[in-house]
Write a protein that holds these residues in place. Structure first.
Motif, PDB file in Angstrom:
ATOM      1  N   LEU A 173       0.880  -1.685  -0.269  1.00 18.79           N
ATOM      2  CA  LEU A 173      -0.303   0.022  -0.099  1.00 18.79           C
ATOM      3  C   LEU A 173       0.964   0.778  -0.244  1.00 18.79           C
ATOM      4  O   LEU A 173       1.294   1.638   0.564  1.00 18.79           O
ATOM      5  N   THR A 174       1.507   1.751  -1.135  1.00 19.32           N
ATOM      6  CA  THR A 174       1.969   2.926  -1.188  1.00 19.32           C
ATOM      7  C   THR A 174       1.184   4.254  -1.695  1.00 19.32           C
ATOM      8  O   THR A 174       0.408   4.261  -2.265  1.00 19.32           O
ATOM      9  N   CYS A 175       2.091   5.209  -1.547  1.00 21.00           N
ATOM     10  CA  CYS A 175       1.443   6.291  -2.194  1.00 21.00           C
ATOM     11  C   CYS A 175       0.394   5.875  -3.304  1.00 21.00           C
ATOM     12  O   CYS A 175       0.115   6.700  -3.795  1.00 21.00           O
ATOM     13  N   GLN A 176       1.223   5.128  -4.515  1.00 21.62           N
ATOM     14  CA  GLN A 176       1.584   5.152  -6.409  1.00 21.62           C
ATOM     15  C   GLN A 176       0.179   3.845  -6.246  1.00 21.62           C
ATOM     16  O   GLN A 176      -0.839   4.899  -7.212  1.00 21.62           O
ATOM     17  N   VAL A 177      -0.017   3.360  -5.643  1.00 27.20           N
ATOM     18  CA  VAL A 177      -1.003   2.395  -5.253  1.00 27.20           C
ATOM     19  C   VAL A 177      -2.201   2.870  -4.719  1.00 27.20           C
ATOM     20  O   VAL A 177      -2.949   2.676  -5.988  1.00 27.20           O
ATOM     21  N   ILE A 178      -2.352   3.657  -3.771  1.00 26.39           N
ATOM     22  CA  ILE A 178      -3.354   4.692  -3.452  1.00 26.39           C
ATOM     23  C   ILE A 178      -3.787   5.528  -4.360  1.00 26.39           C
ATOM     24  O   ILE A 178      -4.808   5.527  -5.215  1.00 26.39           O
ATOM     25  N   LEU A 179      -3.131   6.144  -5.282  1.00 23.15           N
ATOM     26  CA  LEU A 179      -3.960   7.625  -6.182  1.00 23.15           C
ATOM     27  C   LEU A 179      -4.242   7.008  -7.037  1.00 23.15           C
ATOM     28  O   LEU A 179      -5.109   7.135  -7.479  1.00 23.15           O
ATOM     29  N   ILE A 180      -3.834   5.923  -7.930  1.00 24.66           N
ATOM     30  CA  ILE A 180      -4.159   4.763  -9.072  1.00 24.66           C
ATOM     31  C   ILE A 180      -5.503   4.297  -8.298  1.00 24.66           C
ATOM     32  O   ILE A 180      -6.255   4.639  -9.692  1.00 24.66           O
ATOM     33  N   ASN A 181      -5.449   4.055  -7.076  1.00 28.31           N
ATOM     34  CA  ASN A 181      -7.061   3.527  -7.107  1.00 28.31           C
ATOM     35  C   ASN A 181      -7.835   4.825  -7.274  1.00 28.31           C
ATOM     36  O   ASN A 181      -9.043   4.472  -7.337  1.00 28.31           O
ATOM     37  N   LEU A 182      -7.319   5.820  -6.470  1.00 26.45           N
ATOM     38  CA  LEU A 182      -8.590   7.314  -6.803  1.00 26.45           C
ATOM     39  C   LEU A 182      -8.898   6.831  -8.166  1.00 26.45           C
ATOM     40  O   LEU A 182      -9.694   7.708  -8.947  1.00 26.45           O
ATOM     41  N   LEU A 183      -8.021   7.022  -8.864  1.00 31.47           N
ATOM     42  CA  LEU A 183      -7.731   7.801 -10.044  1.00 31.47           C
ATOM     43  C   LEU A 183      -8.759   7.012 -11.205  1.00 31.47           C
ATOM     44  O   LEU A 183      -9.048   7.175 -11.907  1.00 31.47           O
ATOM     45  N   SER A 184      -8.394   5.306 -10.398  1.00 36.02           N
ATOM     46  CA  SER A 184      -9.465   4.112 -10.983  1.00 36.02           C
ATOM     47  C   SER A 184     -10.895   4.453 -10.795  1.00 36.02           C
ATOM     48  O   SER A 184     -12.004   4.248 -11.382  1.00 36.02           O
TER      49      SER A 184
END
Length: 224
Positions: A173-184
């Motif tokens: 659960l990195t910042c990248q994973v969380i931001l990608i999920n929010l973008l989706s």
């Protein structure tokens, strides 16, 4: 980059804004507590919408799809203010109604820009998209699309590695994973269920680690 929209005509006084926020919080409290009289709750909700609309603090952008995005945001706001119907319910302990509304609206505007880009990409071939957008409004749409794509590409590629920060004990659960999920289009409640991690943990990490990095990138894109 500020969290809230500043009116273009004149500067409002901080005390006035604080009073407004207190009035909004009071209305939200009344709305949430009014469970026995649906008519009264609707009346209070209408008062809240009118007060927010007349405040001049709602985020504005000069894009063709702004009114559509704003209309969708009002539906989302009213549907999730006192109970969760289409997303995460409003939490007054994390932000005031105006900030929550504006943050959601800005993400909605970015989503509209992305959808427009995808629709045009299906209709035209890569370079032809730029050639066909010749009107002034359309050029601004392209600017927003390119802006969104720049940030989206930065999140997906993470070239400087600053999105590698992760929740303690959860390297997945990195910042990248969380931001990608929010973008989706996923919200934090959905992520909490999918990754088996507490809502408060993901939200706190998003607020204290992911969001500052994202806003810093927005600022650099705009030269702030």
């Amino acid at each position: 980059m500020n969290d809230e929209y500043n009116p273009s005509q004149g500067e409002d006084h901080p005390c006035d804004r604080q009073i407004l926020y207190q009035e909004l919080d009071s209305l939200v409290t009344q709305i949430c507590q009014e469970t026995s009289n649906p008519w009264k709750r609707r009346r209070l909700l209408s008062q809240l919408v009118i007060k927010m609309t007349n405040s001049g603090l709602i985020w504005k952008e000069k894009v063709p799809y702004y009114e559509d995005a704003l209309a969708e945001q009002w539906v989302f706001f009213c549907s999730n203010l006192y109970e969760s119907r289409t997303g995460t319910q409003y939490d007054p302990t994390r932000s005031n109604p105006m900030t929550w509304f504006n943050n959601c609206l800005r993400w909605r505007l970015l989503t509209f820009a992305q959808k427009m880009a995808e629709q045009n990409a299906r209709k035209y071939h890569n370079d032809k998209v730029l050639e066909d957008f010749t009107a002034e409004d359309d050029s601004h749409v392209m600017e927003c699309i390119q802006y969104f794509e720049t940030v989206k590409n930065w999140i997906e590629t993470n070239p400087d590695g600053i999105l590698n920060a992760h929740i303690r004990g959860r390297k997945d659960l990195t910042c990248q994973v969380i931001l990608i999920n929010l973008l989706s289009g996923k919200n934090i409640t959905q992520m909490a269920a999918e990754y088996g991690c507490a809502y408060q943990t993901i939200y706190g990490f998003w607020k204290n680690k992911c969001r500052p990095r994202l806003l810093d990138k927005f600022g650099k894109i705009h030269g702030y």
